[in-house]
Each structure stands twice: as C-alpha cells, then as structure tokens.
Design a protein around this motif. Structure first.
Motif, PDB file in Angstrom:
ATOM      1  N   PRO A  39      -9.313  41.287  -4.303  1.00  0.00           N
ATOM      2  CA  PRO A  39     -10.191  42.434  -4.042  1.00  0.00           C
ATOM      3  C   PRO A  39     -10.507  43.191  -5.320  1.00  0.00           C
ATOM      4  O   PRO A  39      -9.666  43.320  -6.207  1.00  0.00           O
ATOM      5  CB  PRO A  39      -9.360  43.296  -3.082  1.00  0.00           C
ATOM      6  CG  PRO A  39      -8.357  42.370  -2.489  1.00  0.00           C
ATOM      7  CD  PRO A  39      -8.050  41.369  -3.557  1.00  0.00           C
ATOM      8  N   GLY A  40     -11.728  43.684  -5.425  1.00  0.00           N
ATOM      9  CA  GLY A  40     -12.111  44.457  -6.598  1.00  0.00           C
ATOM     10  C   GLY A  40     -13.607  44.619  -6.680  1.00  0.00           C
ATOM     11  O   GLY A  40     -14.358  43.978  -5.940  1.00  0.00           O
ATOM     12  N   PRO A  41     -14.057  45.424  -7.618  1.00  0.00           N
ATOM     13  CA  PRO A  41     -15.473  45.772  -7.681  1.00  0.00           C
ATOM     14  C   PRO A  41     -16.358  44.720  -8.343  1.00  0.00           C
ATOM     15  O   PRO A  41     -17.576  44.788  -8.255  1.00  0.00           O
ATOM     16  CB  PRO A  41     -15.473  47.063  -8.509  1.00  0.00           C
ATOM     17  CG  PRO A  41     -14.272  46.905  -9.410  1.00  0.00           C
ATOM     18  CD  PRO A  41     -13.239  46.190  -8.580  1.00  0.00           C
ATOM     19  N   LYS A  42     -15.758  43.744  -9.027  1.00  0.00           N
ATOM     20  CA  LYS A  42     -16.564  42.780  -9.777  1.00  0.00           C
ATOM     21  C   LYS A  42     -16.360  41.381  -9.224  1.00  0.00           C
ATOM     22  O   LYS A  42     -15.360  41.086  -8.577  1.00  0.00           O
ATOM     23  CB  LYS A  42     -16.204  42.848 -11.260  1.00  0.00           C
ATOM     24  CG  LYS A  42     -16.511  44.214 -11.856  1.00  0.00           C
ATOM     25  CD  LYS A  42     -16.176  44.304 -13.322  1.00  0.00           C
ATOM     26  CE  LYS A  42     -16.522  45.694 -13.859  1.00  0.00           C
ATOM     27  NZ  LYS A  42     -16.218  45.839 -15.287  1.00  0.00           N
ATOM     28  N   ILE A  43     -17.311  40.521  -9.493  1.00  0.00           N
ATOM     29  CA  ILE A  43     -17.258  39.170  -8.954  1.00  0.00           C
ATOM     30  C   ILE A  43     -16.444  38.281  -9.883  1.00  0.00           C
ATOM     31  O   ILE A  43     -16.417  38.464 -11.099  1.00  0.00           O
ATOM     32  CB  ILE A  43     -18.679  38.608  -8.752  1.00  0.00           C
ATOM     33  CG1 ILE A  43     -18.640  37.356  -7.869  1.00  0.00           C
ATOM     34  CG2 ILE A  43     -19.365  38.328 -10.098  1.00  0.00           C
ATOM     35  CD1 ILE A  43     -19.982  36.956  -7.326  1.00  0.00           C
ATOM     36  N   GLY A  44     -15.747  37.294  -9.272  1.00  0.00           N
ATOM     37  CA  GLY A  44     -14.944  36.359 -10.037  1.00  0.00           C
ATOM     38  C   GLY A  44     -15.685  35.076 -10.339  1.00  0.00           C
ATOM     39  O   GLY A  44     -16.754  34.790  -9.779  1.00  0.00           O
ATOM     40  N   ASN A  45     -15.107  34.259 -11.216  1.00  0.00           N
ATOM     41  CA  ASN A  45     -15.764  33.030 -11.663  1.00  0.00           C
ATOM     42  C   ASN A  45     -15.982  32.036 -10.522  1.00  0.00           C
ATOM     43  O   ASN A  45     -17.037  31.408 -10.423  1.00  0.00           O
ATOM     44  CB  ASN A  45     -14.924  32.372 -12.760  1.00  0.00           C
ATOM     45  CG  ASN A  45     -14.849  33.215 -14.009  1.00  0.00           C
ATOM     46  OD1 ASN A  45     -15.861  33.637 -14.548  1.00  0.00           O
ATOM     47  ND2 ASN A  45     -13.637  33.465 -14.480  1.00  0.00           N
ATOM     48  N   GLY A  46     -14.980  31.872  -9.661  1.00  0.00           N
ATOM     49  CA  GLY A  46     -15.107  30.918  -8.573  1.00  0.00           C
ATOM     50  C   GLY A  46     -16.164  31.315  -7.573  1.00  0.00           C
ATOM     51  O   GLY A  46     -16.990  30.493  -7.152  1.00  0.00           O
ATOM     52  N   ARG A  47     -16.149  32.589  -7.179  1.00  0.00           N
ATOM     53  CA  ARG A  47     -17.147  33.053  -6.202  1.00  0.00           C
ATOM     54  C   ARG A  47     -18.554  32.977  -6.783  1.00  0.00           C
ATOM     55  O   ARG A  47     -19.492  32.533  -6.108  1.00  0.00           O
ATOM     56  CB  ARG A  47     -16.823  34.480  -5.766  1.00  0.00           C
ATOM     57  CG  ARG A  47     -17.828  35.057  -4.774  1.00  0.00           C
ATOM     58  CD  ARG A  47     -17.320  36.350  -4.154  1.00  0.00           C
ATOM     59  NE  ARG A  47     -16.230  36.076  -3.206  1.00  0.00           N
ATOM     60  CZ  ARG A  47     -15.523  37.040  -2.608  1.00  0.00           C
ATOM     61  NH1 ARG A  47     -15.760  38.319  -2.867  1.00  0.00           N
ATOM     62  NH2 ARG A  47     -14.569  36.710  -1.748  1.00  0.00           N
ATOM     63  N   ALA A  48     -18.715  33.386  -8.031  1.00  0.00           N
ATOM     64  CA  ALA A  48     -20.035  33.315  -8.659  1.00  0.00           C
ATOM     65  C   ALA A  48     -20.518  31.869  -8.742  1.00  0.00           C
ATOM     66  O   ALA A  48     -21.687  31.578  -8.476  1.00  0.00           O
ATOM     67  CB  ALA A  48     -19.998  33.952 -10.041  1.00  0.00           C
ATOM     68  N   SER A  49     -19.624  30.951  -9.091  1.00  0.00           N
ATOM     69  CA  SER A  49     -20.002  29.539  -9.189  1.00  0.00           C
ATOM     70  C   SER A  49     -20.427  28.994  -7.833  1.00  0.00           C
ATOM     71  O   SER A  49     -21.394  28.233  -7.729  1.00  0.00           O
ATOM     72  CB  SER A  49     -18.831  28.718  -9.737  1.00  0.00           C
ATOM     73  OG  SER A  49     -18.496  29.126 -11.053  1.00  0.00           O
ATOM     74  N   ALA A  50     -19.708  29.387  -6.785  1.00  0.00           N
ATOM     75  CA  ALA A  50     -20.047  28.925  -5.434  1.00  0.00           C
ATOM     76  C   ALA A  50     -21.417  29.437  -5.007  1.00  0.00           C
ATOM     77  O   ALA A  50     -22.240  28.687  -4.460  1.00  0.00           O
ATOM     78  CB  ALA A  50     -18.970  29.390  -4.453  1.00  0.00           C
ATOM     79  N   ILE A  51     -21.681  30.702  -5.266  1.00  0.00           N
ATOM     80  CA  ILE A  51     -22.951  31.298  -4.854  1.00  0.00           C
ATOM     81  C   ILE A  51     -24.121  30.687  -5.635  1.00  0.00           C
ATOM     82  O   ILE A  51     -25.171  30.365  -5.060  1.00  0.00           O
ATOM     83  CB  ILE A  51     -22.905  32.827  -5.039  1.00  0.00           C
ATOM     84  CG1 ILE A  51     -21.893  33.440  -4.059  1.00  0.00           C
ATOM     85  CG2 ILE A  51     -24.287  33.448  -4.837  1.00  0.00           C
ATOM     86  CD1 ILE A  51     -21.609  34.915  -4.307  1.00  0.00           C
ATOM     87  N   VAL A  52     -23.943  30.520  -6.934  1.00  0.00           N
ATOM     88  CA  VAL A  52     -25.011  29.931  -7.754  1.00  0.00           C
ATOM     89  C   VAL A  52     -25.297  28.503  -7.306  1.00  0.00           C
ATOM     90  O   VAL A  52     -26.464  28.087  -7.191  1.00  0.00           O
ATOM     91  CB  VAL A  52     -24.644  29.988  -9.251  1.00  0.00           C
ATOM     92  CG1 VAL A  52     -25.624  29.153 -10.074  1.00  0.00           C
ATOM     93  CG2 VAL A  52     -24.651  31.432  -9.747  1.00  0.00           C
ATOM     94  N   ALA A  53     -24.245  27.721  -7.037  1.00  0.00           N
ATOM     95  CA  ALA A  53     -24.454  26.341  -6.580  1.00  0.00           C
ATOM     96  C   ALA A  53     -25.230  26.324  -5.260  1.00  0.00           C
ATOM     97  O   ALA A  53     -26.149  25.520  -5.068  1.00  0.00           O
ATOM     98  CB  ALA A  53     -23.117  25.631  -6.418  1.00  0.00           C
ATOM     99  N   ALA A  54     -24.874  27.228  -4.347  1.00  0.00           N
ATOM    100  CA  ALA A  54     -25.574  27.292  -3.061  1.00  0.00           C
ATOM    101  C   ALA A  54     -27.025  27.706  -3.240  1.00  0.00           C
ATOM    102  O   ALA A  54     -27.921  27.178  -2.562  1.00  0.00           O
ATOM    103  CB  ALA A  54     -24.861  28.264  -2.136  1.00  0.00           C
ATOM    104  N   ARG A  55     -27.273  28.632  -4.142  1.00  0.00           N
ATOM    105  CA  ARG A  55     -28.654  29.077  -4.387  1.00  0.00           C
ATOM    106  C   ARG A  55     -29.524  27.968  -4.946  1.00  0.00           C
ATOM    107  O   ARG A  55     -30.751  28.025  -4.862  1.00  0.00           O
ATOM    108  CB  ARG A  55     -28.645  30.272  -5.349  1.00  0.00           C
ATOM    109  CG  ARG A  55     -28.150  31.569  -4.715  1.00  0.00           C
ATOM    110  CD  ARG A  55     -28.051  32.690  -5.734  1.00  0.00           C
ATOM    111  NE  ARG A  55     -27.619  33.944  -5.103  1.00  0.00           N
ATOM    112  CZ  ARG A  55     -27.324  35.063  -5.779  1.00  0.00           C
ATOM    113  NH1 ARG A  55     -27.410  35.073  -7.107  1.00  0.00           N
ATOM    114  NH2 ARG A  55     -26.951  36.142  -5.124  1.00  0.00           N
TER     115      ARG A  55
END
Length: 284
Positions: free
Chosen positions: A29-45
């Motif tokens: 939990p926290g205010p900023k995005i992590g590397n794994g989540r960002a990578s997952a979202i970018v791949a999906a996009r």
C-alpha cells in the motif's frame, strides 16, 4: 512468419494476442505505483492478456481491477515464489486458462527485517531473502521458459528479469540489511544470461532490466528502513550518494522499458543487462 517491420501500417509495440505473466504484479500500500503493477498495466494497454501474480491476492486483484476498468484483460494468481511448486503452478494456471505464455516479467524483491543498530539479521530472514530474490527468479525463469517452448513462431517468448544497480554499485551502503537483496540481484543477472543461452534454440529471449533508484512506494519505504532515513531525506541522499543528474524515474518508465523487451521490436536482443538508472553507474 517473419515480422514485417517494413509495414508502415504496423502498430508498434503491439502485444495483441500475447499472454504476459507479471510476477510481482501487486504492490505494498502507498501513494505511488510500483514496477510490477506499472508493467502489468502498460502491457495490458498494448493488447496483452496479463496474468497478475502476487503473494497478496488483494493487491493482485487491485491491479486486475485497474486493467479491466480500462477495457483490458487480466486475472490474478496467488503465489509465494519462495516455493518452487508455486512457481510451477503459476505457469500451469496460465497455460490452462489462456492457452499459452508469451512473456514473463519477474518483478519481485524483498529486504528482510534486520537490526540496523547492530547490523545483524536472523539466519531465517536472510535465507528467505535469498529464496525470494534469487531462487524464485530461477524457478520462474525455468518454468516460464518451459511453457513458452510450446509456442510456434520465430520468436516464441520473452523473459524480463528486474534487477538493480545494487548488484554492481554499493555507494549507498552495503549493510547486512541489503545483502540478501544485492546478492539476489547478482544471481538474477547470471540467471538471465543462462536462461538466454539455454533456451535460445527455442526462440526464447531473456534480458535483465537493471534499475536505479525508482520513485515508487516500495523503493522509498525500503530506503528509509535500510538506512534509517527520514521520508524527506530519501531524494537528497540518493542524489548525493548516487550522484544522479536526471532525478529519479517513476515506475511507469520501468513499465515502458519492459514493454520494449516484451515486444517483437526487441527480437534481436537477448542475454543483456540494460541499465535504467539515469546514468548512475557511469558516474564514478
């Protein structure tokens, strides 16, 4: 069929039809995005179906919810990568549900708790750090590559292992707290090269993305706990000790670097250590 790079109508960095497993796709939990989540979202996009893997099913589910809310496709798998059976099960589930695996991102790392005053760590904590940071990477590379080997085509899969400049640079302080992390990343670098060689005949690529200080929730939290920093000191200390000239990257920049390594555009790149560090490792 050869990739038609000369086609002016070709969509660049298109992952449509590909299934990408992101190990460590949740985050604390926290205010900023992590590397794994960002990578997952970018791949999906960019068209991939994403298998979001995390030890915390709630956090993995949050990543999935973000992707599906944008119209993407994703589902979560709970796994503890310190256990080989869980690493194997990740890819068994992906193949069973999605039919194939085309990409794998290993974005998992921990810094086990330690006593900063005495510079000591329990043996069990040290071993867990190695199990997650090193052995988990090995088993996910092995079972991921074995799943990709079943694919057809000129390039059958791409593995991206997230490393760190802590594996080659220790100006920020090599205390016992960071040793399981740094040693794990050293091993991860070697695992990547061995995977690239072992599975090259199957058209599977493996590359390391070596990160400098990323302005993520985990990066900031661990910098504070490892070196006894106040939250307001993290940026200043990194700038002074690593001597960055370009500030700190966000995890989104990690995600787009991962996208390149997953996409067909990087089909001639394998066994490489790519530094996303703002030039930190070239400043002595």
């Amino acid at each position: 069929m050869p990739i038609d790079f000369d086609n002016s109508r070709r969509t660049p960095f298109d992952l449509s039809g590909k299934v990408v497993v992101v190990v460590g796709g949740g985050q604390m939990p926290g205010p900023k995005i992590g590397n794994g989540r960002a990578s997952a979202i970018v791949a999906a996009r960019h068209g991939a179906e994403v298998v979001v893997v995390d030890i915390d099913p709630g956090s993995a589910g949050q990543t999935v919810d973000t992707i599906t809310a944008e119209g993407g496709r994703a589902y979560a798998v709970e796994a503890d990568v310190s256990e080989e059976r869980d690493c194997r099960r990740i890819f068994d589930v992906a193949v069973e549900r999605s039919g194939r695996v085309d990409g794998m991102v290993y974005s998992v790392a921990i810094n086990p708790p330690f006593d900063i005053a005495t510079n000591t760590m329990a043996r069990s904590e040290f071993h867990r750090g190695i199990d997650v940071n090193l052995l988990g990477c090995y088993y996910c590379n092995l079972h991921g590559a074995q799943a990709m080997r079943r694919n057809d085509g000129d390039t059958t899969g791409s593995i991206v292992n997230i490393s760190s400049i802590a594996s080659i640079k220790n100006e920020i302080g090599l205390n016992i707290g960071i040793m399981p992390y740094a040693l794990g990343k050293c091993g991860l670098n070697q695992i990547t090269e061995l995977t690239a060689v072992q599975f090259a005949d199957a058209g599977i690529r493996a590359n390391t993305l070596m990160l400098g200080p990323i302005d993520s929730t985990l990066g900031n939290h661990d910098a504070q706990s490892l070196f006894g920093l106040d939250p307001t000191e993290v940026d200043e200390v990194y700038r002074d000790t690593v001597r960055l000239k370009m500030g700190r990257a966000t995890a989104w920049e990690t995600g787009y670097a991962v996208l390149y390594l997953l996409a067909d555009e990087s089909r001639f790149m394998t066994g490489q250590q790519i530094r996303l560090d703002g030039g930190a490792t070239v400043v002595r």
